[in-house]
Design a protein around this motif. Structure first.
Motif, PDB file in Angstrom:
ATOM      1  N   ASP A   1      14.614 -25.852  26.751  1.00 31.51           N
ATOM      2  CA  ASP A   1      15.164 -25.051  25.644  1.00 31.51           C
ATOM      3  C   ASP A   1      16.298 -24.145  26.126  1.00 31.51           C
ATOM      4  N   ASN A   2      16.131 -23.563  27.314  1.00 30.78           N
ATOM      5  CA  ASN A   2      17.204 -22.727  27.873  1.00 30.78           C
ATOM      6  C   ASN A   2      18.454 -23.547  28.154  1.00 30.78           C
ATOM      7  N   GLY A   3      18.263 -24.759  28.680  1.00 25.82           N
ATOM      8  CA  GLY A   3      19.410 -25.620  28.971  1.00 25.82           C
ATOM      9  C   GLY A   3      20.156 -26.039  27.717  1.00 25.82           C
ATOM     10  N   MET A   4      19.423 -26.393  26.655  1.00 16.66           N
ATOM     11  CA  MET A   4      20.065 -26.780  25.405  1.00 16.66           C
ATOM     12  C   MET A   4      20.810 -25.598  24.798  1.00 16.66           C
ATOM     13  N   SER A   5      20.198 -24.425  24.798  1.00 17.18           N
ATOM     14  CA  SER A   5      20.857 -23.233  24.253  1.00 17.18           C
ATOM     15  C   SER A   5      22.119 -22.903  25.034  1.00 17.18           C
ATOM     16  N   HIS A   6      22.106 -23.185  26.331  1.00 14.72           N
ATOM     17  CA  HIS A   6      23.277 -22.890  27.162  1.00 14.72           C
ATOM     18  C   HIS A   6      24.478 -23.739  26.734  1.00 14.72           C
ATOM     19  N   TYR A   7      24.247 -25.016  26.443  1.00 19.62           N
ATOM     20  CA  TYR A   7      25.342 -25.874  25.964  1.00 19.62           C
ATOM     21  C   TYR A   7      25.816 -25.425  24.578  1.00 19.62           C
ATOM     22  N   PHE A   8      24.899 -25.009  23.723  1.00 19.91           N
ATOM     23  CA  PHE A   8      25.291 -24.546  22.392  1.00 19.91           C
ATOM     24  C   PHE A   8      26.126 -23.263  22.487  1.00 19.91           C
TER      25      PHE A   8
ATOM     26  N   ALA B   1      14.392 -33.107  30.352  1.00 17.65           N
ATOM     27  CA  ALA B   1      14.694 -32.296  31.540  1.00 17.65           C
ATOM     28  C   ALA B   1      15.483 -33.109  32.558  1.00 17.65           C
ATOM     29  N   ARG B   2      15.099 -34.365  32.748  1.00 14.43           N
ATOM     30  CA  ARG B   2      15.852 -35.224  33.667  1.00 14.43           C
ATOM     31  C   ARG B   2      17.265 -35.482  33.150  1.00 14.43           C
ATOM     32  N   GLY B   3      17.404 -35.585  31.808  1.00 12.97           N
ATOM     33  CA  GLY B   3      18.729 -35.781  31.234  1.00 12.97           C
ATOM     34  C   GLY B   3      19.628 -34.570  31.453  1.00 12.97           C
ATOM     35  N   LEU B   4      19.104 -33.370  31.246  1.00 17.88           N
ATOM     36  CA  LEU B   4      19.892 -32.157  31.491  1.00 17.88           C
ATOM     37  C   LEU B   4      20.248 -32.019  32.969  1.00 17.88           C
ATOM     38  N   LEU B   5      19.318 -32.392  33.831  1.00 23.94           N
ATOM     39  CA  LEU B   5      19.608 -32.358  35.270  1.00 23.94           C
ATOM     40  C   LEU B   5      20.725 -33.340  35.608  1.00 23.94           C
TER      41      LEU B   5
END
Length: 363
Positions: free
Chosen positions: A186-193, A335-339
């Motif tokens: 969720d933190n990673g997705m919010s970071h891109y947004f 998570a692997r996709g964001l990594l």
């Protein structure tokens, strides 16, 4: 009456179930037979063994119960530790976000001060006519401060992305629970947004700057499409790293790639028409020494407003693609996709640095 061995064995078997009743029966039997004293030791022995068996049985049940109680408390303790770790991670995340917001606010105030100082310097005549001016760099007034603010924000954004990428890598290697992993996702997705929000503000300040990709490294600019990455191409980078995927997931991802390509083609065609219209508007203006026809200026400015809209639509497509692909995957796959995305952009930036610092042959 003699107490035979068969009666004794039968009595011992029954004593395991009804000891008090059997003892009274034995007493009656031995009284009638006149041999009570000789058999008293047998009764005491049977009673002693029965007590020992009862004690062993109770100890066995108690030991088993204690063992089960201890094992039952183990998962509870583990969950409590995990929850405590989650709360601590959330607290640290809030502190980092608060510090980041405070830093941005401080930077904004510094930019305002710098702009005021530049304005005072212009009024005092420190810039001579024909000298180097901010306008020659493509910025002016609030435009310059808006782009400067974006560059500073983007620098912090890249640092945070690198930190999150490292955190995701460690979490996946540690095999943490999906609940903990969901927080990182969720933190990673919010970071891109957050990046898309920053770009929308910067595009209004200077859309040409955003389209040129000057805020990215040279290797990243090579793959630039309307101010950012092309969603369908990044999906092709992600999918091989997400194996194994179910048949349904493969079908859904394939359909998503196809939809992205169709949307990209429509936006690209619209951009081509916009570029042609802008070129025509500039060419139709009346040439003069440093001046243009008012009609040309109005038409061209309208085209530039449309260009800002195109950048916003491209970023919207990028954002929705990230959101949709995350809904098709499990938490661990996301998570692997964001990594994978984080490491991909890290490699592009590293490639740019290697190219810039490569040894050059003397001319």
């Amino acid at each position: 009456m003699n107490f035979t061995s068969t009666q004794f064995v039968t009595s011992r078997r029954m004593a395991a179930y009804e000891p008090l009743h059997q003892i009274s029966m034995w007493e009656e039997t031995f009284k009638n037979s006149g041999n009570f004293n000789a058999s008293a030791s047998i009764i005491v022995e049977a009673d002693t063994k029965l007590s020992a068996q009862s004690e062993d049985t109770s100890q066995g049940i108690l030991g088993t119960s204690n063992k089960y109680d201890q094992e039952a408390t183990k998962p509870v303790d583990k969950v409590q530790r995990r929850l405590a770790q989650n709360r601590e991670a959330a607290r640290k995340s809030r502190l980092r976000k608060k510090a980041y917001v405070q830093q941005l606010e401080s930077s904004r105030l510094k930019l305002i001060q710098l702009e005021q100082e530049l304005e005072r310097a212009r009024h005092q005549g420190m810039y001579v006519s024909g000298g180097l001016d901010a306008n020659h760099l493509g910025f002016s007034g609030t435009m310059n401060s808006g782009i400067a603010a974006f560059e500073m924000e983007y620098g912090h954004w890249v640092e945070e992305q690198n930190r999150q990428t490292c955190e995701l890598r460690n979490a996946l290697n540690a095999h943490i629970t999906d609940v903990e992993l969901r927080m990182l996702v969720d933190n990673g997705m919010s970071h891109y947004f957050d990046l898309f929000r920053m770009k929308a503000t910067a595009a209004k300040a200077d859309v040409f700057y955003m389209m040129s990709g000057m805020w990215k490294t040279s290797a990243e600019r090579f793959f630039l499409w309307i101010g950012g990455f092309r969603p369908s191409e990044l999906l092709k980078v992600l999918v091989p790293q997400l194996d194994p995927l179910t048949d349904k997931q493969l079908t859904d991802v394939y359909n998503l790639v196809k939809s992205c390509q169709q949307a990209e083609d429509a936006l690209s065609q619209g951009m081509d028409k916009l570029q042609q219209g802008l070129a025509k508007a500039v060419a139709d203006g009346e040439l003069g020494e440093g001046s243009y026809a008012p009609q040309m200026g109005t038409t061209a400015m309208k085209k530039l407003d449309d260009l800002v809209t195109f950048v916003a639509q491209a970023d919207h497509l990028r954002q929705e693609t990230l959101r949709n692909v995350s809904e098709l995957l499990t938490t661990r796959q996301t998570a692997r996709g964001l990594l994978t995305l984080g490491e991909y952009f890290q490699r592009l930036r590293a490639l740019s640095s290697l190219w810039a610092t490569r040894p050059r042959e003397p001319a």
